[in-house]
Scaffold this motif. Structure first.
Motif, PDB file in Angstrom:
ATOM      1  N   ALA A   1       0.832  -1.217   0.000  1.00 23.88           N
ATOM      2  CA  ALA A   1       0.000   0.000   0.000  1.00 23.88           C
ATOM      3  C   ALA A   1       0.862   1.262   0.000  1.00 23.88           C
ATOM      4  CB  ALA A   1      -0.912  -0.008   1.228  1.00 23.88           C
ATOM      5  N   SER A   2       2.070   1.150   0.536  1.00 20.71           N
ATOM      6  CA  SER A   2       2.930   2.352   0.596  1.00 20.71           C
ATOM      7  C   SER A   2       4.100   2.248  -0.387  1.00 20.71           C
ATOM      8  CB  SER A   2       3.470   2.519   2.020  1.00 20.71           C
ATOM      9  OG  SER A   2       4.152   1.323   2.406  1.00 20.71           O
ATOM     10  N   LYS A   3       3.919   1.460  -1.457  1.00 21.12           N
ATOM     11  CA  LYS A   3       5.015   1.253  -2.421  1.00 21.12           C
ATOM     12  C   LYS A   3       5.456   2.600  -3.005  1.00 21.12           C
ATOM     13  CE  LYS A   3       1.854   0.003  -6.224  1.00 21.12           C
ATOM     14  NZ  LYS A   3       1.946   1.230  -7.051  1.00 21.12           N
ATOM     15  N   THR A   4       6.718   2.715  -3.304  1.00 22.76           N
ATOM     16  CA  THR A   4       7.269   3.991  -3.778  1.00 22.76           C
ATOM     17  C   THR A   4       7.329   4.052  -5.304  1.00 22.76           C
ATOM     18  OG1 THR A   4       9.445   2.982  -3.611  1.00 22.76           O
ATOM     19  CG2 THR A   4       8.692   4.282  -1.709  1.00 22.76           C
ATOM     20  N   PHE A   5       6.895   2.991  -5.975  1.00 21.29           N
ATOM     21  CA  PHE A   5       7.016   2.987  -7.445  1.00 21.29           C
ATOM     22  C   PHE A   5       5.616   2.950  -8.080  1.00 21.29           C
ATOM     23  CE2 PHE A   5       5.881  -1.439  -7.533  1.00 21.29           C
ATOM     24  CZ  PHE A   5       6.509  -2.016  -6.435  1.00 21.29           C
ATOM     25  N   ASP A   6       5.570   3.385  -9.338  1.00 22.11           N
ATOM     26  CA  ASP A   6       4.292   3.427 -10.049  1.00 22.11           C
ATOM     27  C   ASP A   6       3.926   2.067 -10.629  1.00 22.11           C
ATOM     28  OD1 ASP A   6       4.870   6.745 -11.446  1.00 22.11           O
ATOM     29  OD2 ASP A   6       3.837   6.084  -9.608  1.00 22.11           O
ATOM     30  N   THR A   7       2.626   1.799 -10.642  1.00 21.14           N
ATOM     31  CA  THR A   7       2.083   0.687 -11.409  1.00 21.14           C
ATOM     32  C   THR A   7       0.833   1.206 -12.120  1.00 21.14           C
ATOM     33  OG1 THR A   7       0.882   0.058  -9.404  1.00 21.14           O
ATOM     34  CG2 THR A   7       2.902  -1.178  -9.891  1.00 21.14           C
ATOM     35  N   VAL A   8       0.329   0.428 -13.034  1.00 25.36           N
ATOM     36  CA  VAL A   8      -0.897   0.802 -13.747  1.00 25.36           C
ATOM     37  C   VAL A   8      -2.084   0.012 -13.219  1.00 25.36           C
ATOM     38  CG1 VAL A   8      -1.983   0.981 -16.042  1.00 25.36           C
ATOM     39  CG2 VAL A   8       0.487   1.312 -15.796  1.00 25.36           C
ATOM     40  N   TYR A   9      -1.866  -1.225 -12.857  1.00 17.78           N
ATOM     41  CA  TYR A   9      -2.941  -2.129 -12.412  1.00 17.78           C
ATOM     42  C   TYR A   9      -2.751  -2.573 -10.955  1.00 17.78           C
ATOM     43  CZ  TYR A   9      -6.049  -6.235 -12.400  1.00 17.78           C
ATOM     44  OH  TYR A   9      -7.031  -7.157 -12.091  1.00 17.78           O
ATOM     45  N   TYR A  10      -1.562  -3.042 -10.603  1.00 17.08           N
ATOM     46  CA  TYR A  10      -1.326  -3.662  -9.307  1.00 17.08           C
ATOM     47  C   TYR A  10      -1.399  -2.622  -8.175  1.00 17.08           C
ATOM     48  CZ  TYR A  10       0.776  -6.011  -5.326  1.00 17.08           C
ATOM     49  OH  TYR A  10       0.980  -6.534  -4.074  1.00 17.08           O
ATOM     50  N   ASN A  11      -2.128  -2.975  -7.120  1.00 21.72           N
ATOM     51  CA  ASN A  11      -2.063  -2.265  -5.842  1.00 21.72           C
ATOM     52  C   ASN A  11      -2.484  -3.268  -4.772  1.00 21.72           C
ATOM     53  OD1 ASN A  11      -4.936  -2.342  -5.692  1.00 21.72           O
ATOM     54  ND2 ASN A  11      -5.048  -0.455  -6.907  1.00 21.72           N
ATOM     55  N   SER A  12      -2.513  -2.848  -3.532  1.00 23.07           N
ATOM     56  CA  SER A  12      -2.767  -3.828  -2.456  1.00 23.07           C
ATOM     57  C   SER A  12      -4.185  -4.397  -2.550  1.00 23.07           C
ATOM     58  CB  SER A  12      -2.518  -3.191  -1.087  1.00 23.07           C
ATOM     59  OG  SER A  12      -3.336  -2.044  -0.935  1.00 23.07           O
ATOM     60  N   ASP A  13      -5.130  -3.610  -3.014  1.00 24.47           N
ATOM     61  CA  ASP A  13      -6.509  -4.129  -3.165  1.00 24.47           C
ATOM     62  C   ASP A  13      -6.583  -5.176  -4.277  1.00 24.47           C
ATOM     63  OD1 ASP A  13      -7.851  -0.807  -2.569  1.00 24.47           O
ATOM     64  OD2 ASP A  13      -7.431  -2.443  -1.153  1.00 24.47           O
ATOM     65  N   ILE A  14      -5.916  -4.873  -5.399  1.00 19.26           N
ATOM     66  CA  ILE A  14      -5.890  -5.834  -6.518  1.00 19.26           C
ATOM     67  C   ILE A  14      -5.198  -7.110  -6.065  1.00 19.26           C
ATOM     68  CG2 ILE A  14      -4.710  -6.293  -8.729  1.00 19.26           C
ATOM     69  CD1 ILE A  14      -7.260  -4.731  -9.173  1.00 19.26           C
ATOM     70  N   HIS A  15      -4.127  -6.948  -5.281  1.00 19.41           N
ATOM     71  CA  HIS A  15      -3.418  -8.132  -4.773  1.00 19.41           C
ATOM     72  C   HIS A  15      -4.392  -9.030  -4.008  1.00 19.41           C
ATOM     73  CE1 HIS A  15       0.379 -10.017  -2.945  1.00 19.41           C
ATOM     74  NE2 HIS A  15      -0.633 -10.640  -2.369  1.00 19.41           N
ATOM     75  N   LYS A  16      -5.096  -8.429  -3.073  1.00 17.90           N
ATOM     76  CA  LYS A  16      -6.030  -9.237  -2.245  1.00 17.90           C
ATOM     77  C   LYS A  16      -7.132  -9.838  -3.112  1.00 17.90           C
ATOM     78  CE  LYS A  16      -6.470  -5.801   0.680  1.00 17.90           C
ATOM     79  NZ  LYS A  16      -6.952  -4.931   1.769  1.00 17.90           N
ATOM     80  N   ALA A  17      -7.641  -9.037  -4.035  1.00 22.15           N
ATOM     81  CA  ALA A  17      -8.741  -9.538  -4.890  1.00 22.15           C
ATOM     82  C   ALA A  17      -8.267 -10.694  -5.764  1.00 22.15           C
ATOM     83  CB  ALA A  17      -9.277  -8.408  -5.757  1.00 22.15           C
ATOM     84  N   SER A  18      -7.016 -10.638  -6.213  1.00 20.32           N
ATOM     85  CA  SER A  18      -6.514 -11.666  -7.152  1.00 20.32           C
ATOM     86  C   SER A  18      -6.372 -13.023  -6.467  1.00 20.32           C
ATOM     87  CB  SER A  18      -5.159 -11.238  -7.712  1.00 20.32           C
ATOM     88  OG  SER A  18      -4.143 -11.334  -6.720  1.00 20.32           O
ATOM     89  N   LEU A  19      -6.382 -13.020  -5.123  1.00 22.73           N
ATOM     90  CA  LEU A  19      -6.233 -14.286  -4.387  1.00 22.73           C
ATOM     91  C   LEU A  19      -7.571 -15.001  -4.247  1.00 22.73           C
ATOM     92  CD1 LEU A  19      -3.925 -12.963  -1.508  1.00 22.73           C
ATOM     93  CD2 LEU A  19      -3.207 -14.332  -3.485  1.00 22.73           C
ATOM     94  N   ALA A  20      -8.665 -14.271  -4.495  1.00 23.98           N
ATOM     95  CA  ALA A  20     -10.002 -14.879  -4.319  1.00 23.98           C
ATOM     96  C   ALA A  20     -10.210 -15.965  -5.364  1.00 23.98           C
ATOM     97  CB  ALA A  20     -11.077 -13.813  -4.455  1.00 23.98           C
TER      98      ALA A  20
END
Ligand code: SAM
Length: 282
Positions: A252-271
């Motif tokens: 959630a506090s990553k210092t680099f840019d992404t277009v899709y990935y974030n901590s919410d997407i991470h959690k959702a992708s595990l479902a």
């Protein structure tokens, strides 16, 4: 398959096809290992095709490269040594090297021509190739892992083509046993595991081979990937011991840019989808 205005990848086994409208063909060659094509498309930028299969497009590769790297990197407690098998377009390497804690990223692709073409047609994916932490080698990943030092790698990312041709051996227990030996005790291997809709047989066989190699813990993550068959893709992580907790705060506090990935997407992708739960219920 190609008519004068469209590139199409047809999947006869599933009676489906994916097409992109093209402006022109930019390059083709038969390398020592595979037939490589590059197209300029109307709306997806450049497109790389290997042996007739879509590999990477300028427009949507972020989905795959981000999910193949950040999900496993933020699952590991402290990844320093990363190995990428395949990944010749260098997009996964670029994402891995965004993590400041990574000290070394070795990329082993069997076909140097893929990387040389990526440098010309996907230069944005190759922007980290000269990072002092990067080490690009062009040999068979199966051979390299067999000779890798035991207990030396924190994360192995298998960013390969489909389980045919030179990549076939990357989906077998023998290869996974060598990965097991090369990984540290809390090491994780992640592999692109095809489409959950179209390729459950491959996915299931792959998890069975990982289990046979001693990986008792598996987690498949799901994500969209427009240019791949069905547009619904997956990556499967495996480890010797139970996965460490997802480093949610770090993500959630990553210092680099992404277009899709974030901590919410991470959690959702595990479902896990219901059919998937049933298929792999222990
Ligand atoms: N994202 C793509 C996908 O999911 O199909 C994969 C991208 S990358 C271009 C796939 C790479 O795997 C290719 O560059 C190919 O040369 C490489 N590859 C296939 N078999 C290999 C092997 N045995 N060792 C190392 N690299 C291999």
């Amino acid at each position: 398959m190609l008519d004068d205005q469209w590139f199409s990848e047809a999947l006869a086994s599933d009676g489906s096809a994916f097409s992109l409208k093209i402006k022109r063909k930019l390059h083709e060659e038969q390398s020592e290992f595979q037939f490589l094509e590059i197209y300029e498309t109307e709306h997806f930028g450049n497109l790389m095709v290997i042996d007739g299969c879509t590999m990477v497009s300028t427009r949507d590769n972020f989905l795959y490269h981000e999910m193949m790297s950040h999900t496993v990197l933020f699952t590991h407690p402290n990844p320093k040594n990363v190995l990428i098998i395949g990944g010749g377009d260098c997009g996964t390497l670029r994402e891995v090297l965004k993590h400041p804690g990574v000290e070394r990223a070795v990329q082993i692709d069997i076909d140097e021509r893929v990387t040389r073409l990526a440098e010309i047609y996907f230069p944005e994916l190759c922007e980290s190739n000269n990072d002092p932490r990067a080490d690009l080698k062009f040999i068979d990943g199966i051979k390299w892992v067999k000779d890798a030092a035991p207990n030396s790698i924190d994360i192995i990312i298998i960013d390969s083509t489909d389980p045919v041709g030179p990549a076939e051996g990357l989906f077998c227990a023998d290869f996974y046993r060598d990965c097991f030996k090369a990984l540290t005790e809390n090491g994780i291997v992640v592999q692109q595991s095809e489409s959950p809709l179209l390729h459950m047989k491959i996915l299931s066989e792959m998890r069975g081979e990982m289990q046979a190699a001693g990986f008792d813990h598996h987690q498949t993550v799901f994500f969209p990937q427009c240019i791949y068959p069905s547009g619904w893709w997956s990556a499967t992580m495996a480890s010797k011991n139970p996965f460490a907790a997802f480093r949610e705060q770090d993500a959630a506090s990553k210092t680099f840019d992404t277009v899709y990935y974030n901590s919410d997407i991470h959690k959702a992708s595990l479902a896990m989808p219901e059919f998937f739960k049933k298929a792999f219920a222990k």
